[in-house]
Enzyme design. Structure first.
Site, PDB file in Angstrom:
ATOM      1  N   THR A   1      24.171 -28.005  30.652  1.00  0.00           N
ATOM      2  CA  THR A   1      23.737 -29.017  29.928  1.00  0.00           C
ATOM      3  C   THR A   1      23.123 -29.119  28.469  1.00  0.00           C
ATOM      4  O   THR A   1      22.884 -28.010  27.733  1.00  0.00           O
ATOM      5  CB  THR A   1      22.708 -29.827  30.538  1.00  0.00           C
ATOM      6  OG1 THR A   1      22.452 -29.919  32.120  1.00  0.00           O
ATOM      7  CG2 THR A   1      21.985 -30.892  29.350  1.00  0.00           C
TER       8      THR A   1
ATOM      9  N   ARG B   1      22.321 -37.834  43.857  1.00  0.00           N
ATOM     10  CA  ARG B   1      21.783 -36.777  43.138  1.00  0.00           C
ATOM     11  C   ARG B   1      21.779 -37.281  41.871  1.00  0.00           C
ATOM     12  O   ARG B   1      22.580 -37.105  41.284  1.00  0.00           O
ATOM     13  CB  ARG B   1      21.177 -35.452  43.456  1.00  0.00           C
ATOM     14  CG  ARG B   1      20.418 -34.449  42.791  1.00  0.00           C
ATOM     15  CD  ARG B   1      20.964 -34.099  41.521  1.00  0.00           C
ATOM     16  NE  ARG B   1      19.807 -33.245  40.366  1.00  0.00           N
ATOM     17  CZ  ARG B   1      19.758 -32.908  39.428  1.00  0.00           C
ATOM     18  NH1 ARG B   1      21.014 -32.956  38.595  1.00  0.00           N
ATOM     19  NH2 ARG B   1      19.208 -32.616  38.878  1.00  0.00           N
ATOM     20  N   VAL B   2      20.724 -37.451  41.021  1.00  0.00           N
ATOM     21  CA  VAL B   2      20.735 -37.469  39.513  1.00  0.00           C
ATOM     22  C   VAL B   2      19.390 -36.699  38.755  1.00  0.00           C
ATOM     23  O   VAL B   2      17.865 -37.089  39.336  1.00  0.00           O
ATOM     24  CB  VAL B   2      20.559 -39.062  38.751  1.00  0.00           C
ATOM     25  CG1 VAL B   2      20.302 -39.413  37.652  1.00  0.00           C
ATOM     26  CG2 VAL B   2      22.045 -40.295  39.005  1.00  0.00           C
ATOM     27  N   GLY B   3      19.409 -36.226  37.533  1.00  0.00           N
ATOM     28  CA  GLY B   3      18.807 -35.346  37.549  1.00  0.00           C
ATOM     29  C   GLY B   3      17.724 -36.171  36.315  1.00  0.00           C
ATOM     30  O   GLY B   3      18.226 -36.815  36.158  1.00  0.00           O
ATOM     31  N   ASP B   4      17.433 -35.403  34.951  1.00  0.00           N
ATOM     32  CA  ASP B   4      16.017 -36.095  34.128  1.00  0.00           C
ATOM     33  C   ASP B   4      17.691 -36.220  32.640  1.00  0.00           C
ATOM     34  O   ASP B   4      17.179 -37.175  31.984  1.00  0.00           O
ATOM     35  CB  ASP B   4      15.655 -34.794  33.484  1.00  0.00           C
ATOM     36  CG  ASP B   4      16.299 -33.133  32.874  1.00  0.00           C
ATOM     37  OD1 ASP B   4      16.980 -33.528  34.395  1.00  0.00           O
ATOM     38  OD2 ASP B   4      16.192 -33.084  31.832  1.00  0.00           O
TER      39      ASP B   4
ATOM     40  N   THR C   1      16.906 -29.955  29.300  1.00  0.00           N
ATOM     41  CA  THR C   1      17.418 -29.022  29.843  1.00  0.00           C
ATOM     42  C   THR C   1      16.536 -28.428  30.742  1.00  0.00           C
ATOM     43  O   THR C   1      15.673 -27.909  30.644  1.00  0.00           O
ATOM     44  CB  THR C   1      18.380 -27.802  28.625  1.00  0.00           C
ATOM     45  OG1 THR C   1      19.026 -27.047  30.171  1.00  0.00           O
ATOM     46  CG2 THR C   1      18.046 -27.281  28.144  1.00  0.00           C
ATOM     47  N   GLY C   2      16.962 -28.217  32.114  1.00  0.00           N
ATOM     48  CA  GLY C   2      16.171 -27.761  33.051  1.00  0.00           C
ATOM     49  C   GLY C   2      16.514 -28.225  34.579  1.00  0.00           C
ATOM     50  O   GLY C   2      17.002 -29.048  34.615  1.00  0.00           O
TER      51      GLY C   2
ATOM     52  N   GLY D   1      15.659 -30.456  36.378  1.00  0.00           N
ATOM     53  CA  GLY D   1      15.956 -31.968  36.422  1.00  0.00           C
ATOM     54  C   GLY D   1      15.195 -32.563  37.166  1.00  0.00           C
ATOM     55  O   GLY D   1      13.995 -33.342  36.555  1.00  0.00           O
TER      56      GLY D   1
HETATM   57  N1  ASP Z   1      18.808 -31.307  34.014  1.00  0.00           N
HETATM   58  C1  ASP Z   1      19.603 -31.190  34.145  1.00  0.00           C
HETATM   59  C2  ASP Z   1      20.208 -31.868  35.664  1.00  0.00           C
HETATM   60  O1  ASP Z   1      18.782 -31.650  36.376  1.00  0.00           O
HETATM   61  C3  ASP Z   1      20.506 -29.594  34.119  1.00  0.00           C
HETATM   62  C4  ASP Z   1      20.224 -28.860  33.338  1.00  0.00           C
HETATM   63  O2  ASP Z   1      19.570 -28.640  32.079  1.00  0.00           O
HETATM   64  O3  ASP Z   1      21.284 -28.264  33.184  1.00  0.00           O
HETATM   65  O4  ASP Z   1      20.764 -32.845  36.508  1.00  0.00           O
END
Ligand code: ASP
Length: 310
Positions: A176, A204-207, A227-228, A230
């Site tokens: 990300t 699926r949707v992350g943060d 980032t991380g 989500g």
């Molecule tokens: N935060 C992002 C997600 O969960 C992934 C990432 O940070 O690499 O979609």
């Protein structure tokens, strides 16, 4: 004139130093440098923080090294579903998209949602209709293809597993991307863009596209891009939590960012990091993983590009 500054990230996760080649490290650092410096040029010439973060994220989206735009990870169905967001700290205006396909620069679509629609967040088919209505070109799947990401997906596609492209396989690439900036007027902005997690399914949707979780900007406090993993960042409402600690507890940018990444998100086993800036141009870039691709530059003359904890 206000101090101005920019910080960018290319994802946080596991990366063992010994597994990175010198050539690859140089490639990552160059890509980070180019994006950071172009964003900084916007600020230096009197441009807005909003323009600076968009320019920087566009460049990171255009390189296959990162999991955003070109080089986005594969879903369980072998497609690319991308999420992005952008927020401006003076007006608290924001725009976001999720589950978009074929869009070269999802963060620019997020900005168009902010500026050209009445809404904040458009998803899936509707977001694609909006993009087509604005004349966006739809790129073919080949444009987004990256061999490393394809192999990561092949490794888990028949399972129920999904993974951060940069956290489970130690030789995996980071992902990300995001940027935060403070301009000469003292306005701040943040943007985040991602392909999400390898082998993700069920929409699926992350943060990353969620205001308050993966992105936030408020001139009174800070602009943040995360980032991380989500799921944890959504539950921790991470970006807004940094802002709340500053606003309601009077913490500095640095202390608030550290408390969220090293205390609060860790308590729910969240792994990742963030970049943040305040309206004085101060920068914080904490992470609780082994590394986070990151770079910054300030009008005070400080600049650096890092991958590990150095
Ligand atoms: N935060 C992002 C997600 O969960 C992934 C990432 O940070 O690499 O979609």
């Amino acid at each position: 004139m206000n101090n101005f500054s920019i910080a960018i990230h290319g994802g946080a996760g596991t990366l063992v130093k010994g597994l990175m080649t010198a050539e690859l490290e140089a490639e990552y650092k160059l890509a980070l440098k180019i994006a950071r410096d172009k964003g900084y040029e916007v600020l230096e010439s009197g441009g807005s923080a909003l323009d600076a973060v968009e320019v920087a994220v566009n460049l990171l989206e255009d390189t296959p090294l990162f999991n955003a735009g070109k080089g986005a990870v594969f879903t369980n169905e072998g497609t690319h579903e991308m999420d992005a967001s952008i927020m401006e700290g003076n007006t608290l205006e924001a725009g976001a998209v999720s589950l978009v396909t074929g869009i070269k620069n999802p963060v620019s679509l997020a900005r168009d949602v902010m500026e050209k629609s009445y809404h904040v967040f458009l998803a899936g088919d509707g977001a694609m209709q909006f993009a087509k209505g604005l004349g966006y070109q739809i790129e073919s799947p080949e444009y987004f293809y990256d061999e490393v990401r394809y192999k990561q997906w092949q490794g888990i596609k028949d399972s129920d597993n999904f993974q951060l492209d940069h956290s489970v396989k130690k030789d995996g690439k980071f992902g990300t991307v995001g940027a935060v900036a403070c301009d000469k007027e003292g306005n701040i902005a943040a943007a985040t863009s991602t392909g999400g997690m390898t082998n993700k399914k069920w929409g699926r949707v992350g943060d990353s596209p969620m205001v308050g979780a993966g992105v936030y900007a408020n001139n009174k406090t800070c602009a943040v891009s995360c980032t991380g993993s989500g799921e944890f960042f959504i539950r921790g409402v991470v970006a807004y939590d940094v802002s709340c600690l500053m606003e309601h507890k009077g913490l500095s940018l640095e202390d608030a960012s550290n408390e969220v990444i090293h205390e609060r998100i860790l308590k729910i086993n969240g792994d990742g990091g963030l970049i943040a800036v305040d309206a004085q141009g101060n920068i914080a870039m904490p992470f609780n993983t082994e590394g986070m691709y990151r770079a910054f530059k300030t009008s005070k003359g400080d600049e650096n590009i890092f991958i590990y904890k150095d």
